[in-house]
Design an enzyme around this catalytic site. Sequence first.
Site, PDB file in Angstrom:
ATOM      1  N   LYS A  13      31.489  18.679  36.051  1.00 54.52           N
ATOM      2  CA  LYS A  13      30.089  18.804  35.941  1.00 54.52           C
ATOM      3  C   LYS A  13      29.273  17.235  36.082  1.00 54.52           C
ATOM      4  O   LYS A  13      28.383  17.082  37.217  1.00 54.52           O
ATOM      5  CB  LYS A  13      29.386  19.260  34.578  1.00 54.52           C
ATOM      6  N   ARG A  88      23.093  24.478  26.197  1.00 56.03           N
ATOM      7  CA  ARG A  88      24.376  24.846  25.977  1.00 56.03           C
ATOM      8  C   ARG A  88      24.655  25.706  24.693  1.00 56.03           C
ATOM      9  O   ARG A  88      25.623  26.117  24.189  1.00 56.03           O
ATOM     10  CB  ARG A  88      24.768  23.217  25.095  1.00 56.03           C
ATOM     11  N   ARG A 127      40.112  10.337  31.909  1.00 54.45           N
ATOM     12  CA  ARG A 127      38.790   9.682  32.263  1.00 54.45           C
ATOM     13  C   ARG A 127      38.407   8.400  31.999  1.00 54.45           C
ATOM     14  O   ARG A 127      38.692   8.167  30.991  1.00 54.45           O
ATOM     15  CB  ARG A 127      37.885  10.910  31.734  1.00 54.45           C
ATOM     16  N   ARG A 161      35.811   7.635  26.583  1.00 54.98           N
ATOM     17  CA  ARG A 161      34.977   8.029  25.615  1.00 54.98           C
ATOM     18  C   ARG A 161      35.610   8.180  24.357  1.00 54.98           C
ATOM     19  O   ARG A 161      36.452   8.857  24.400  1.00 54.98           O
ATOM     20  CB  ARG A 161      34.321   9.362  26.318  1.00 54.98           C
ATOM     21  N   ARG A 172      35.720  20.832  21.268  1.00 56.01           N
ATOM     22  CA  ARG A 172      34.669  20.956  22.069  1.00 56.01           C
ATOM     23  C   ARG A 172      34.874  21.997  22.822  1.00 56.01           C
ATOM     24  O   ARG A 172      34.012  22.739  23.534  1.00 56.01           O
ATOM     25  CB  ARG A 172      34.541  19.455  22.915  1.00 56.01           C
TER      26      ARG A 172
END
Length: 217
Positions: A13, A88, A127, A161, A172
């Site tokens: 996203k 969300r 990431r 992160r 998540r």
Amino acid sequence: MRIVLVGPPGAGKGTQAALLAQTLSIPHISTGDLFRANISQGTELGQKAQEYMRAGQLVPDEVTIGMAKDRMDQADAEGGFLLDGFPRNLAQAEALDGILKDEKLSLDAVLDLEVEEDEVVKRIAGRRMCRKDSSHIFHVEYSPSKESGVCDVCGGELYQREDDREDTVRKRLEVYHSETEPIIDYYKAQGLVTTLSALGAVADVTKRALAALGRED
Ligand code: AP5
Ligand code: ZN
């Protein structure tokens, strides 16, 4: 244009939002980025958000909706925006409808990025984010920076992160299925949703998204 991007954690996203916002000349509003900026600035809002983010849970609506509204007001909703990570859950989707209705505005499209769980786990595990600019997103394998640990675009430090740990990622994903997926049906009932595959090269996904928005340049 007023667009909402939906998709599981790690779907791409943020990567797509940065590219689409640039092409469409509209602001990219990411509630995740806003929370992370507040955390690094040590604000009260950041302190409230941090414990939920660490646990992979949603930050409470009363904090999130106000923050998103302030950012949309700044962006001047009339000029359009691309929302990434908001709404969300159903309460946030209903709140967004109310905010837009007050301004006599509405959404143009909801893009639902589809990708299977194995792939998002790989994407999240590799990431690396830039400390100076949250739109500079790398991946150790799929999109590496030239120099390890340093952003190619601005020279900022790359970091992993805190909520990208495996157990938090699992939480998540669970939260995505139980709380966020229902908004897809909510928007389907309004005829706003295009589901597109988030697999393949980043540029190909961008092309699919632009085609869904009727922008095949
Ligand atoms: P948030 O920051 O929104 O995280 P997320 O939704 O979990 O999504 P991610 O940022 O993990 O992934 P992404 O889809 O943006 O993927 P990316 O482009 O980075 O939220 C974090 C937390 O904040 C939440 O858990 C919650 O606590 C809180 N929060 C935020 N909004 C909230 C709200 N509205 N209400 C309540 N709480 C909220 O890509 C991932 C990786 O894949 C990168 O390495 C990238 O380089 C790579 N990649 C991207 N595209 C491709 C491709 N096509 N091929 C190969 N690799 C790719
Ligand atoms: Zn950078």
